[in-house]
Design an enzyme around this catalytic site. Structure first.
Site, PDB file in Angstrom:
ATOM      1  N   ASP A  65      37.793  45.908  34.819  1.00 59.56           N
ATOM      2  CA  ASP A  65      36.735  46.059  33.994  1.00 59.56           C
ATOM      3  C   ASP A  65      36.398  47.225  33.257  1.00 59.56           C
ATOM      4  O   ASP A  65      35.684  47.814  33.109  1.00 59.56           O
ATOM      5  CB  ASP A  65      35.341  45.777  34.772  1.00 59.56           C
ATOM      6  CG  ASP A  65      35.328  44.418  35.551  1.00 59.56           C
ATOM      7  OD1 ASP A  65      36.036  43.306  34.926  1.00 59.56           O
ATOM      8  OD2 ASP A  65      34.920  44.585  36.748  1.00 59.56           O
ATOM      9  N   LYS A  86      39.523  47.035  28.809  1.00 65.52           N
ATOM     10  CA  LYS A  86      40.921  46.958  28.312  1.00 65.52           C
ATOM     11  C   LYS A  86      40.925  46.009  27.082  1.00 65.52           C
ATOM     12  O   LYS A  86      41.759  46.153  26.407  1.00 65.52           O
ATOM     13  CB  LYS A  86      41.940  46.282  29.486  1.00 65.52           C
ATOM     14  CG  LYS A  86      42.074  47.060  30.579  1.00 65.52           C
ATOM     15  CD  LYS A  86      43.286  46.543  31.739  1.00 65.52           C
ATOM     16  CE  LYS A  86      42.269  45.358  32.234  1.00 65.52           C
ATOM     17  NZ  LYS A  86      41.033  45.558  33.126  1.00 65.52           N
ATOM     18  N   LYS A 102      38.956  45.646  24.708  1.00 64.15           N
ATOM     19  CA  LYS A 102      38.652  46.387  23.242  1.00 64.15           C
ATOM     20  C   LYS A 102      39.865  47.219  23.024  1.00 64.15           C
ATOM     21  O   LYS A 102      40.447  47.162  21.810  1.00 64.15           O
ATOM     22  CB  LYS A 102      37.511  47.268  23.632  1.00 64.15           C
ATOM     23  CG  LYS A 102      37.385  48.288  22.490  1.00 64.15           C
ATOM     24  CD  LYS A 102      36.229  48.995  22.575  1.00 64.15           C
ATOM     25  CE  LYS A 102      36.252  50.175  21.628  1.00 64.15           C
ATOM     26  NZ  LYS A 102      35.140  50.857  21.060  1.00 64.15           N
ATOM     27  N   GLY A 121      38.389  38.723  32.609  1.00 58.46           N
ATOM     28  CA  GLY A 121      37.519  38.368  31.493  1.00 58.46           C
ATOM     29  C   GLY A 121      37.525  39.675  30.574  1.00 58.46           C
ATOM     30  O   GLY A 121      37.124  40.725  30.982  1.00 58.46           O
ATOM     31  N   HIS A 122      37.973  39.401  29.267  1.00 59.97           N
ATOM     32  CA  HIS A 122      38.068  40.567  28.445  1.00 59.97           C
ATOM     33  C   HIS A 122      37.132  40.282  27.267  1.00 59.97           C
ATOM     34  O   HIS A 122      37.227  39.105  26.781  1.00 59.97           O
ATOM     35  CB  HIS A 122      39.668  40.489  28.016  1.00 59.97           C
ATOM     36  CG  HIS A 122      40.503  41.327  28.667  1.00 59.97           C
ATOM     37  ND1 HIS A 122      41.780  41.281  28.450  1.00 59.97           N
ATOM     38  CD2 HIS A 122      40.284  41.725  30.115  1.00 59.97           C
ATOM     39  CE1 HIS A 122      42.615  41.676  29.551  1.00 59.97           C
ATOM     40  NE2 HIS A 122      41.599  41.945  30.600  1.00 59.97           N
ATOM     41  N   THR A 123      36.316  40.974  26.985  1.00 59.19           N
ATOM     42  CA  THR A 123      35.268  40.966  26.044  1.00 59.19           C
ATOM     43  C   THR A 123      35.583  41.674  24.714  1.00 59.19           C
ATOM     44  O   THR A 123      35.842  42.848  24.659  1.00 59.19           O
ATOM     45  CB  THR A 123      33.875  41.083  26.332  1.00 59.19           C
ATOM     46  OG1 THR A 123      33.493  40.793  27.461  1.00 59.19           O
ATOM     47  CG2 THR A 123      32.594  41.039  25.358  1.00 59.19           C
ATOM     48  N   GLN A 144      42.908  42.927  35.598  1.00 57.98           N
ATOM     49  CA  GLN A 144      42.552  43.481  36.722  1.00 57.98           C
ATOM     50  C   GLN A 144      42.864  45.146  36.729  1.00 57.98           C
ATOM     51  O   GLN A 144      43.071  45.723  35.437  1.00 57.98           O
ATOM     52  CB  GLN A 144      43.098  43.028  38.108  1.00 57.98           C
ATOM     53  CG  GLN A 144      42.414  41.817  38.382  1.00 57.98           C
ATOM     54  CD  GLN A 144      43.018  40.710  37.675  1.00 57.98           C
ATOM     55  OE1 GLN A 144      44.138  40.435  37.502  1.00 57.98           O
ATOM     56  NE2 GLN A 144      42.163  39.752  36.817  1.00 57.98           N
TER      57      GLN A 144
HETATM   58  P1  IMP Z   1      40.518  37.176  43.027  1.00 64.87           P
HETATM   59  O1  IMP Z   1      41.433  38.087  42.008  1.00 64.87           O
HETATM   60  O2  IMP Z   1      39.834  36.072  42.386  1.00 64.87           O
HETATM   61  O3  IMP Z   1      41.638  37.014  44.256  1.00 64.87           O
HETATM   62  O4  IMP Z   1      39.683  38.633  43.579  1.00 64.87           O
HETATM   63  C1  IMP Z   1      40.228  39.562  44.350  1.00 64.87           C
HETATM   64  C2  IMP Z   1      39.475  40.934  44.321  1.00 64.87           C
HETATM   65  O5  IMP Z   1      39.841  41.154  42.851  1.00 64.87           O
HETATM   66  C3  IMP Z   1      37.956  40.900  44.267  1.00 64.87           C
HETATM   67  O6  IMP Z   1      37.257  41.954  44.695  1.00 64.87           O
HETATM   68  C4  IMP Z   1      37.442  40.533  42.795  1.00 64.87           C
HETATM   69  O7  IMP Z   1      36.167  40.891  42.475  1.00 64.87           O
HETATM   70  C5  IMP Z   1      38.287  41.446  42.017  1.00 64.87           C
HETATM   71  N1  IMP Z   1      38.847  41.133  40.607  1.00 64.87           N
HETATM   72  C6  IMP Z   1      39.477  39.924  40.266  1.00 64.87           C
HETATM   73  N2  IMP Z   1      39.813  39.876  39.118  1.00 64.87           N
HETATM   74  C7  IMP Z   1      39.011  41.157  38.341  1.00 64.87           C
HETATM   75  C8  IMP Z   1      38.635  41.638  37.272  1.00 64.87           C
HETATM   76  O8  IMP Z   1      39.170  41.141  36.064  1.00 64.87           O
HETATM   77  N3  IMP Z   1      37.724  42.562  37.213  1.00 64.87           N
HETATM   78  C9  IMP Z   1      37.277  43.222  38.230  1.00 64.87           C
HETATM   79  N4  IMP Z   1      37.530  42.820  39.561  1.00 64.87           N
HETATM   80  C10 IMP Z   1      38.513  41.704  39.489  1.00 64.87           C
END
Ligand code: IMP
Length: 423
Positions: A13, A16, A18, A40-42, A222
Site C-alpha cells: 500500500d 505503487k 500511482k 489493490g492499485h488505485t 505487496q
Molecule cells: P495474503 O497475501 O492474502 O495471503 O495475506 C498475507 C498478508 O499480506 C496479510 O497481512 C495481508 O494483509 C497482507 N497483504 C496482502 N496483500 C496486500 C496488499 O496488497 N497490501 C497490503 N497488505 C497486503
C-alpha cells in the site's frame, strides 16, 4: 529506462499504483510478476478513479503490452470481472498477455484460506482471504492448476480430480463439504474461450521486447516486509515482492535489469497482523489514517499507521538493490509540529541499526525515534523541489542520506501531476 522494477519498500500500500502509472508512460511493456488479487492499485486518471487487483496498471495506455507473468496467481472469476469492467469503461484489453505457466486460484483455495485463518484463531495472519497462500502451497507441492491446463480438458479434469482427493478430506474436516471435481472442472472450462487469446509464452515476449530495444516495467505487488523470505514471517504473503521476484516471476535474467524503484510512504502503514515497531496508537496515528484515507483497496480494512521506519527502509534498499526511491503521501504529514523517524530499534538493552536476526526480537523491538521539524505550508501545489517547504525538504534529505539512496520521485497528492520529479 530499459528495464525497471517497481517494488513496495514497506508493508504494501505504498502508492505503487500511482508510481507505476507514471513510469508506465515511459515503458513499452508492463509486467506483473507475483501476488494476485490480494493487491489493490488505485490510479486517478483525469479525475476518474480506476482500481486494479490483477491486471497491470499499464492497461490504461492503449499501445502498451501488458503481461501477467508466471509468478502471479490468477483467480479467473476476478480476472474476467476486471476485464469486463474495463471494457464497459471503454478500455481495451486486447494487449493483455497471460503466462501459460501462471497458477490458478481455485474455489477450494479461497475456502481453505478462510478456514485456515479461522483455525489459527488469535495466531491468524490476517490474510486478504483471496486464496493466495493455498494456491502458492499447491504450486510448490506440485498440485497446482496452471493457465495452460485450461487448454487441455483431459489433463485439467485429471489434475483437478487428483488435487481434490486431499482437499476434499480437508474441506470435510472443516465441515464445508466436498467439492465435485467435475463441477469445478466445468466451471473453469467455461473461461477457456476467454482465456485463449491472452495465453502466451510471456518470458519470450518480454525478452524479445528487450532484445528489440523496447523498455519493460516490472510491477510489484505487496511489499518487502510481506516477502515470504525477507518479510516479517509468518505475517507475510506467500510470494516474493522483492526485486528478485521479478526475474523468477517473469523469466527474465537479473543481468537485464537496469533500475529498481522502491516506493515508500512518508510514514508507515500495515494491514493484517504482525509486528510494527513504529505503530501509533494515538491521535497522530488516527490523523494519518483519516488524512491519508488509509483503508485497504482490496478488503476495506483500516490500515494501522505509524512513523516512518528507516531501519526497515534501509533493509528494503539492501534486499532489492533499490537504485531510486519514490516517497509518496508527503502531503499527509503537513501540519504536524514535529515528525519522528525510527533510526534504530531497541530490544531490551540491545540496540540494532539493522533488522534483528531473530523474529522474536523484532516482535519486541521498540523504535529509537529521531525528531525532525514539521512544516505547515501545503505541499500539494509544489511542482518542483524548490517549491517544497524547508521542513519537507529536510525530511526527504534525511531519508535519502540515511538510506544512501537517491530520492527520484516525491508524491504530494493523489493525482498524476501531483508528483515532483527530481532532476
Ligand atoms: P495474503 O497475501 O492474502 O495471503 O495475506 C498475507 C498478508 O499480506 C496479510 O497481512 C495481508 O494483509 C497482507 N497483504 C496482502 N496483500 C496486500 C496488499 O496488497 N497490501 C497490503 N497488505 C497486503
Amino acid at each position: 529506462m530499459p528495464a525497471t522494477i517497481v517494488i513496495g519498500a514497506q508493508w504494501g500500500d505504498e502508492g505503487k499504483g500511482k508510481i507505476t502509472d507514471l513510469l508506465a508512460e515511459r515503458h513499452n511493456v508492463i509486467a506483473r510478476y507475483q501476488g494476485g488479487n490480494n493487491a489493490g492499485h488505485t490510479i486517478v486518471r483525469d479525475g476518474e478513479e480506476f482500481k486494479f487487483h490483477l491486471i497491470p496498471s499499464g492497461i490504461l495506455y492503449p499501445n502498451k503490452l501488458c503481461v501477467i507473468g508466471n509468478g502471479v496467481v490468477i483467480d479467473p472469476h476476478i480476472l474476467f470481472g476486471e476485464i469486463e469492467a474495463l471494457r464497459e469503461r471503454g478500455v481495451s484489453v486486447d494487449n493483455l498477455r497471460i503466462s501459460a505457466n501462471a497458477h490458478l486460484i481455485m474455489p477450494y483455495h479461497v475456502l481453505l484460506d478462510g478456514v485456515s485463518e479461522k483455525s489459527l484463531g488469535r495466531f491468524r495472519i490476517g490474510t486478504t482471504g483471496r486464496g493466495i497462500g493455498p494456491c502458492y502451497v499447491d504450486k510448490v507441492a506440485r498440485l497446482g492448476i496452471r493457465v495452460q491446463d485450461v487448454l487441455d480438458e483431459k489433463i485439467l479434469r485429471r489434475k483437478i480430480h487428483a488435487a481434490l482427493v486431499e482437499k476434499n478430506l480437508l474441506l470435510d474436516l472443516y465441515d464445508i463439504g466436498a467439492l465435485d471435481p467435475d463441477q469445478v472442472t466445468d466451471e473453469l472450462l467455461s473461461y477457456r474461450e476467454r482465456f485463449a487469446p491472452h495465453i502466451a509464452d510471456t518470458s519470450l515476449l518480454i525478452n524479445k521486447a528487450l532484445d528489440d530495444g523496447r523498455s519493460v516495467l516490472f510491477e510489484g505487488a505487496q511489499g518487502t516486509l510481506l516477502d515470504i523470505d525477507f518479510g516479517t514471517y509468518p505475517f507475510v504473503t506467500s510470494s516474493n515482492p522483492i526485486a528478485g521476484g521479478a526475474c523468477a516471476g517473469t523469466g527474465v535474467g537479473p543481468t537485464r535489469i537496469n533500475y529498481v524503484m522502491g516506493v515508500a510512504k512518508a510514514y508507515t502503514t500495515r494491514v493484517g497482523e504482525g509486528p510494527f515497531p513504529t505503530e501509533l496508537d494515538d491521535e497522530v496515528g488516527a490523523a494519518m489514517c483519516e488524512v491519508g484515507h488509509e483503508y485497504g483497496t482490496t478488503t476495506g480494512r483500516k490500515r494501522r499507521c505509524g512513523w516512518l521506519d528507516l531501519v526497515a527502509l534501509k533493509f528494503a534498499c539492501r534486499v532489492s538493490g533499490i537504485t531510486h526511491l519514490a516517497i509518496t503521501k508527503l502531503d499527509v504529514l503537513t501540519g504536524l509540529p514535529t515528525i519522528m523517524v525510527c533510526t534504530k530499534y531497541k530490544v531490551g538493552r540491545k540496540v540494532y541499526d539493522e533488522f534483528p536476526l531473530h523474529q522474536t526480537e523484532f516482535h519486541h523491538a521498540r523504535p529509537v525515534l529521531k525528531e525532525l521539524p514539521g512544516w505547515n505550508e501545503p505541499v500539494t501545489k509544489a511542482l518542483q523541489w524548490a517549491q517544497l517547504p524547508q521542513g519537507a525538504r529536510d525530511y526527504i534529505t534525511f531519508i535519502s542520506e540515511y538510506t544512501r539512496t537517491e530520492v527520484k520521485l516525491i508524491a504530494v497528492g493523489p493525482g498524476r501531476d501531483e508528483t515532483i520529479v527530481m532532476p
